[in-house]
Scaffold this motif. Structure first.
Motif, PDB file in Angstrom:
ATOM      1  N   PHE A   1       0.847  -1.191   0.000  1.00 30.43           N
ATOM      2  CA  PHE A   1       0.000   0.000   0.000  1.00 30.43           C
ATOM      3  C   PHE A   1       0.889   1.250   0.000  1.00 30.43           C
ATOM      4  CE2 PHE A   1      -3.563  -2.612   1.677  1.00 30.43           C
ATOM      5  CZ  PHE A   1      -4.550  -2.157   0.806  1.00 30.43           C
ATOM      6  N   HIS A   2       0.419   2.287  -0.692  1.00 32.08           N
ATOM      7  CA  HIS A   2       1.134   3.557  -0.671  1.00 32.08           C
ATOM      8  C   HIS A   2       1.002   4.184   0.727  1.00 32.08           C
ATOM      9  CE1 HIS A   2       2.420   7.635  -1.686  1.00 32.08           C
ATOM     10  NE2 HIS A   2       2.904   7.133  -2.805  1.00 32.08           N
ATOM     11  N   PRO A   3       2.100   4.694   1.316  1.00 32.88           N
ATOM     12  CA  PRO A   3       2.010   5.214   2.691  1.00 32.88           C
ATOM     13  C   PRO A   3       1.175   6.477   2.833  1.00 32.88           C
ATOM     14  CG  PRO A   3       4.194   5.589   1.753  1.00 32.88           C
ATOM     15  CD  PRO A   3       3.476   4.713   0.800  1.00 32.88           C
ATOM     16  N   GLN A   4       0.980   7.241   1.750  1.00 34.64           N
ATOM     17  CA  GLN A   4       0.188   8.467   1.829  1.00 34.64           C
ATOM     18  C   GLN A   4      -1.165   8.303   1.139  1.00 34.64           C
ATOM     19  OE1 GLN A   4       2.790  11.416   0.129  1.00 34.64           O
ATOM     20  NE2 GLN A   4       3.694  11.941   2.125  1.00 34.64           N
ATOM     21  N   HIS A   5      -1.180   7.773  -0.073  1.00 37.55           N
ATOM     22  CA  HIS A   5      -2.425   7.512  -0.805  1.00 37.55           C
ATOM     23  C   HIS A   5      -2.827   6.058  -0.521  1.00 37.55           C
ATOM     24  CE1 HIS A   5      -1.627  11.296  -2.893  1.00 37.55           C
ATOM     25  NE2 HIS A   5      -0.401  10.859  -3.071  1.00 37.55           N
ATOM     26  N   SER A   6      -3.588   5.884   0.545  1.00 31.50           N
ATOM     27  CA  SER A   6      -3.830   4.533   1.058  1.00 31.50           C
ATOM     28  C   SER A   6      -4.703   3.679   0.146  1.00 31.50           C
ATOM     29  CB  SER A   6      -4.475   4.622   2.440  1.00 31.50           C
ATOM     30  OG  SER A   6      -5.701   5.341   2.367  1.00 31.50           O
ATOM     31  N   SER A   7      -5.290   4.254  -0.891  1.00 33.03           N
ATOM     32  CA  SER A   7      -6.124   3.451  -1.793  1.00 33.03           C
ATOM     33  C   SER A   7      -5.316   2.827  -2.926  1.00 33.03           C
ATOM     34  CB  SER A   7      -7.239   4.313  -2.381  1.00 33.03           C
ATOM     35  OG  SER A   7      -6.692   5.373  -3.156  1.00 33.03           O
ATOM     36  N   LEU A   8      -4.068   3.239  -3.107  1.00 31.32           N
ATOM     37  CA  LEU A   8      -3.238   2.710  -4.190  1.00 31.32           C
ATOM     38  C   LEU A   8      -2.490   1.479  -3.705  1.00 31.32           C
ATOM     39  CD1 LEU A   8      -1.742   5.958  -5.766  1.00 31.32           C
ATOM     40  CD2 LEU A   8      -3.725   4.634  -6.505  1.00 31.32           C
ATOM     41  N   LEU A   9      -2.584   0.406  -4.465  1.00 33.16           N
ATOM     42  CA  LEU A   9      -1.976  -0.875  -4.116  1.00 33.16           C
ATOM     43  C   LEU A   9      -1.099  -1.342  -5.272  1.00 33.16           C
ATOM     44  CD1 LEU A   9      -1.915  -3.227  -2.041  1.00 33.16           C
ATOM     45  CD2 LEU A   9      -3.807  -4.245  -3.315  1.00 33.16           C
ATOM     46  N   ALA A  10       0.215  -1.432  -5.001  1.00 35.83           N
ATOM     47  CA  ALA A  10       1.155  -1.944  -6.005  1.00 35.83           C
ATOM     48  C   ALA A  10       1.220  -3.458  -5.900  1.00 35.83           C
ATOM     49  CB  ALA A  10       2.544  -1.337  -5.795  1.00 35.83           C
ATOM     50  N   VAL A  11       1.247  -4.128  -7.067  1.00 36.44           N
ATOM     51  CA  VAL A  11       1.173  -5.594  -7.123  1.00 36.44           C
ATOM     52  C   VAL A  11       2.263  -6.106  -8.048  1.00 36.44           C
ATOM     53  CG1 VAL A  11      -0.298  -7.580  -7.626  1.00 36.44           C
ATOM     54  CG2 VAL A  11      -1.325  -5.475  -6.772  1.00 36.44           C
ATOM     55  N   GLY A  12       2.930  -7.167  -7.613  1.00 43.91           N
ATOM     56  CA  GLY A  12       3.897  -7.868  -8.458  1.00 43.91           C
ATOM     57  C   GLY A  12       3.421  -9.277  -8.745  1.00 43.91           C
ATOM     58  N   LEU A  13       3.509  -9.717 -10.010  1.00 41.65           N
ATOM     59  CA  LEU A  13       2.965 -11.006 -10.423  1.00 41.65           C
ATOM     60  C   LEU A  13       4.081 -11.993 -10.759  1.00 41.65           C
ATOM     61  CD1 LEU A  13       0.019  -9.874 -12.732  1.00 41.65           C
ATOM     62  CD2 LEU A  13       0.056 -10.161 -10.253  1.00 41.65           C
ATOM     63  N   TYR A  14       3.669 -13.243 -10.901  1.00 40.53           N
ATOM     64  CA  TYR A  14       4.633 -14.307 -11.178  1.00 40.53           C
ATOM     65  C   TYR A  14       5.212 -14.202 -12.582  1.00 40.53           C
ATOM     66  CZ  TYR A  14       6.701 -18.976 -10.958  1.00 40.53           C
ATOM     67  OH  TYR A  14       7.575 -20.030 -10.951  1.00 40.53           O
ATOM     68  N   ASP A  15       4.453 -13.658 -13.522  1.00 41.28           N
ATOM     69  CA  ASP A  15       4.954 -13.565 -14.895  1.00 41.28           C
ATOM     70  C   ASP A  15       5.811 -12.331 -15.127  1.00 41.28           C
ATOM     71  OD1 ASP A  15       3.071 -11.613 -14.744  1.00 41.28           O
ATOM     72  OD2 ASP A  15       1.934 -12.228 -16.525  1.00 41.28           O
ATOM     73  N   GLY A  16       6.124 -11.554 -14.084  1.00 43.46           N
ATOM     74  CA  GLY A  16       6.989 -10.384 -14.219  1.00 43.46           C
ATOM     75  C   GLY A  16       6.248  -9.073 -14.367  1.00 43.46           C
ATOM     76  N   THR A  17       4.941  -9.095 -14.392  1.00 46.97           N
ATOM     77  CA  THR A  17       4.154  -7.870 -14.552  1.00 46.97           C
ATOM     78  C   THR A  17       3.996  -7.166 -13.214  1.00 46.97           C
ATOM     79  OG1 THR A  17       2.934  -8.947 -16.334  1.00 46.97           O
ATOM     80  CG2 THR A  17       1.985  -6.937 -15.424  1.00 46.97           C
ATOM     81  N   VAL A  18       4.052  -5.838 -13.245  1.00 48.90           N
ATOM     82  CA  VAL A  18       3.711  -5.037 -12.068  1.00 48.90           C
ATOM     83  C   VAL A  18       2.450  -4.234 -12.395  1.00 48.90           C
ATOM     84  CG1 VAL A  18       6.024  -4.896 -11.107  1.00 48.90           C
ATOM     85  CG2 VAL A  18       5.303  -3.207 -12.779  1.00 48.90           C
ATOM     86  N   MET A  19       1.586  -4.090 -11.412  1.00 47.45           N
ATOM     87  CA  MET A  19       0.315  -3.391 -11.589  1.00 47.45           C
ATOM     88  C   MET A  19       0.086  -2.445 -10.422  1.00 47.45           C
ATOM     89  SD  MET A  19      -2.249  -6.472 -12.745  1.00 47.45           S
ATOM     90  CE  MET A  19      -2.050  -7.346 -14.286  1.00 47.45           C
ATOM     91  N   VAL A  20      -0.811  -1.504 -10.651  1.00 46.22           N
ATOM     92  CA  VAL A  20      -1.266  -0.594  -9.596  1.00 46.22           C
ATOM     93  C   VAL A  20      -2.790  -0.599  -9.626  1.00 46.22           C
ATOM     94  CG1 VAL A  20      -1.263   1.755  -8.690  1.00 46.22           C
ATOM     95  CG2 VAL A  20       0.796   0.844  -9.786  1.00 46.22           C
ATOM     96  N   PHE A  21      -3.394  -0.992  -8.500  1.00 49.50           N
ATOM     97  CA  PHE A  21      -4.847  -1.001  -8.362  1.00 49.50           C
ATOM     98  C   PHE A  21      -5.279   0.160  -7.461  1.00 49.50           C
ATOM     99  CE2 PHE A  21      -4.154  -5.374  -9.617  1.00 49.50           C
ATOM    100  CZ  PHE A  21      -5.274  -5.671 -10.385  1.00 49.50           C
ATOM    101  N   ASP A  22      -6.439   0.681  -7.758  1.00 50.50           N
ATOM    102  CA  ASP A  22      -7.107   1.626  -6.865  1.00 50.50           C
ATOM    103  C   ASP A  22      -8.287   0.871  -6.250  1.00 50.50           C
ATOM    104  OD1 ASP A  22      -8.286   3.672  -5.492  1.00 50.50           O
ATOM    105  OD2 ASP A  22      -8.235   5.112  -7.146  1.00 50.50           O
ATOM    106  N   VAL A  23      -8.190   0.575  -4.941  1.00 53.19           N
ATOM    107  CA  VAL A  23      -9.201  -0.279  -4.311  1.00 53.19           C
ATOM    108  C   VAL A  23     -10.566   0.396  -4.247  1.00 53.19           C
ATOM    109  CG1 VAL A  23      -7.488  -1.517  -2.950  1.00 53.19           C
ATOM    110  CG2 VAL A  23      -8.551   0.523  -2.002  1.00 53.19           C
ATOM    111  N   ARG A  24     -10.615   1.705  -4.477  1.00 51.70           N
ATOM    112  CA  ARG A  24     -11.919   2.377  -4.482  1.00 51.70           C
ATOM    113  C   ARG A  24     -12.716   2.069  -5.749  1.00 51.70           C
ATOM    114  NH1 ARG A  24      -9.683   8.340  -3.572  1.00 51.70           N
ATOM    115  NH2 ARG A  24      -8.428   7.546  -5.312  1.00 51.70           N
ATOM    116  N   ASN A  25     -12.022   1.688  -6.817  1.00 53.06           N
ATOM    117  CA  ASN A  25     -12.723   1.363  -8.057  1.00 53.06           C
ATOM    118  C   ASN A  25     -13.378  -0.005  -7.953  1.00 53.06           C
ATOM    119  OD1 ASN A  25     -11.732   3.740  -9.040  1.00 53.06           O
ATOM    120  ND2 ASN A  25     -10.098   2.813 -10.250  1.00 53.06           N
TER     121      ASN A  25
END
Length: 582
Positions: free
Chosen positions: A283-307
């Motif tokens: 989780f981002h320490p300031q923008h608590s709704s942003l979640l960075a994700v790392g996957l097994y296939d090498g992809t990185v993603m950013v989710f907004d849990v409010r969506n």
């Protein structure tokens, strides 16, 4: 009575006083005057008797004549009020009050009752929602007397009244509150333990503690997946995210992200799915709704849990330089300048530590460090296999004070200290592990100390200026994860593949854990995380289950209060350990 009304009748007083005065003169021939004369005679006789007792008579020789025994002078008469006019007053008799009552017939009454069904409640609720919506639309369209628009508003309100009320945000919020209330009633005993339970036996055993199991978080969609990452939300201390994937190369499947709350252990608050297994979360320490994700296939993603949409707001691809191997850890970088773009780091088995910037349209990357292989011996020259190949990164962590420094754990067992300013060489290489380093973490209070956990069954404590470990702890099984406690510089916890949680407090015991407790029977523990406010920890296993545990009082002692005192406490322990090695 004929008019069926109450009327007011004033009270009429039947006696009239023409003259009234208080007097003290008595007629001498009246009975009251005679009684007064007799009372005066009695008082005179009592006074004479009292004086005789005060001045007893004398005999011929001048001696006093003794009074009979038991007779003592009574001086109460001397204090009597001689001016007592209480019985001389002329008192007038007070006439009694008269009560007047009027009897009337009571007003007619009737009993009324009715039955209310669910359909009546639903119809009334729908009518009320429709009325509120019409009022809002009328307020918006005020000043616009267009008949066509009014007709459109009516049609929209009818449509939304049928479809949107049961699925609207107000109904969702009400149902969520109701669900939490039902869960709180269902798990009331666990909620009471979470808030009030304290192990009283800790008072009689020093150097030992226990863990109380609380809620278990389980999802049917994660039945055959491993818990690969746990991360608490920095703003809402009851919310945490769990990543599901697989550590087994031959059993890879889709990934799952679940955000649970301690207020509702039966079902996740948010759920996101990925094509590949999830290996890391942050989780981002300031923008608590942003979640960075790392996957097994090498992809990185950013989710907004409010969506509510199951789609990331940012995702890397082959064109934008995604990793070619699994991403084992991601970490947000906290920027002081608010105007700069948000960015985070990732480490992968392909040997790259990469910085990802969130631009307006896509993720842009920059390789901060490429992990080159280091030979086992300093004197031996690098052979052909070592040249040009990269070491697989398994974990990394940035220093809590000097954010340009970070340490990286590799599959070979080495730990490298790096800097964002020097991407060509290591600042230091620490050799102590013989297998993959699953976790490295800097101490929260001390800027020079970090921990490492490896598959070689050991947890090691390092001081970053010393290439050798200061302390080593053998846990008799492969260590899945280790974390520092946020409330003390000497407390840390680790989980092993035999299902045990080990909690150490170096200030109490430098050799043995204060608590070694088996949590699961037929599963391996993979991840652990401390809550920064509440005295609980979360542990995840390879069956997709997360267990919350409450620390007993002995496991959360806070001997120091300031960061300087915490640093000094750990410094003393490390000095003693270094002297013991010498």
């Amino acid at each position: 009575f004929k008019e069926r009304t109450y009327k007011f009748e004033p009270m009429v007083d039947q006696m009239e006083m023409h003259y009234q005065a208080e007097g003290y003169v008595l007629y001498r021939l009246s009975d009251e005057a005679k009684r007064q004369v007799e009372l005066e005679k009695l008082e005179a006789e009592a006074q004479a008797e009292f004086e005789r007792m005060l001045n007893p008579p004398k005999d011929a020789d001048g001696k006093f004549i003794e009074l009979p025994e038991g007779e003592a002078p009574d001086d109460s008469k001397a204090l009597r009020n001689q001016f007592n006019y209480s019985e001389r007053a002329a008192q007038t008799q007070n006439n009694p009050y008269r009560d007047r009552h009027t009897s009337t017939e009571p007003p007619p009454t009737a009993a009324f009752n009715a039955a209310c069904t669910q359909w009546d409640i639903y119809d009334a609720y729908m009518e009320d929602q429709h009325r509120q919506h019409v009022q809002k639309e009328m307020q918006r369209a005020k000043g616009k007397p267009d008949k066509n628009k009014k007709d459109e508003v009516k049609e929209e309100t009818r449509r939304e009244g049928k479809e949107g009320v049961m699925h609207g945000p107000s109904m969702c919020k009400a149902v969520k509150v109701m669900e939490r209330m039902v869960n709180q009633n269902s798990f009331s005993d666990i909620a009471d333990d979470f808030k009030y339970w304290e192990d009283a036996s800790d008072q009689f055993r020093e150097g030992e503690g226990t863990l109380l199991p609380l809620w278990k978080f389980y999802n049917e969609r994660a039945k055959r997946k491993h818990v690969t990452s746990i991360c608490w939300n920095p703003e809402y201390y009851d919310l945490f995210a769990v990543g599901y994937g697989s550590f087994d190369f031959m059993k890879q499947s889709s990934g799952l992200i679940c955000c649970y709350s301690l207020k509702n252990p039966s079902h996740p608050e948010y759920t996101f799915t990925t094509e590949s297994g999830v290996m890391a979360l942050d989780f981002h320490p300031q923008h608590s709704s942003l979640l960075a994700v790392g996957l097994y296939d090498g992809t990185v993603m950013v989710f907004d849990v409010r969506n509510k949409v199951n789609r990331p707001i940012f995702s890397s691809s082959v064109k934008t330089g995604k990793h070619t191997d699994p991403v084992w850890q991601v970490c947000w970088q906290l920027e002081e300048d608010v105007t700069k773009e948000l960015n985070f780091f990732s480490v992968s088995s392909d040997g790259r530590v990469t910085l990802w910037n969130m631009s307006k349209s896509e993720l842009t990357y920059q390789d901060v460090m490429q992990l080159k292989l280091v030979g086992n011996s300093k004197d031996a020259p690098d052979d052909d296999t070592t040249l040009g190949s990269l070491a697989g990164g398994c974990s990394f962590d940035f220093n809590k004070i000097s954010d340009h420094l970070f340490v990286v754990g590799t599959e070979e067992g080495n730990i490298h200290k790096c800097s964002k300013a020097y991407n060509s060489q290591y600042l230091e290489t620490y050799k102590g592990h013989h297998m993959s380093v699953y976790t490295v973490q800097w101490n929260y209070q001390h800027p020079k100390v970090f921990l490492s956990a490896s598959a070689d069954w050991t947890v090691k404590l390092w001081e970053h200026t010393n290439p050798k470990p200061v302390m080593s702890f053998d846990l008799n099984n492969a260590v899945g994860d280790v974390v520092w406690a946020p409330y003390s510089s000497t407390v840390f916890a680790a989980v092993t593949s035999d299902g045990k949680v080990h909690v150490f407090d170096l200030n109490e015991n430098k050799h043995e854990p204060m608590c070694e407790q088996k949590i699961v029977k037929k599963a391996k523990l993979t991840k652990i995380a401390f809550n920064k406010r509440h005295p609980i920890i979360l542990v995840g296993d390879d069956h997709g289950c997360i267990t919350s545990l409450k620390l007993s009082p002995n496991l959360r002692k806070q001997a120091a209060t300031t960061p300087e005192q915490e640093q000094e406490k750990l410094n003393k322990l490390m000095e003693v350990a270094l002297k013991g090695e010498v």
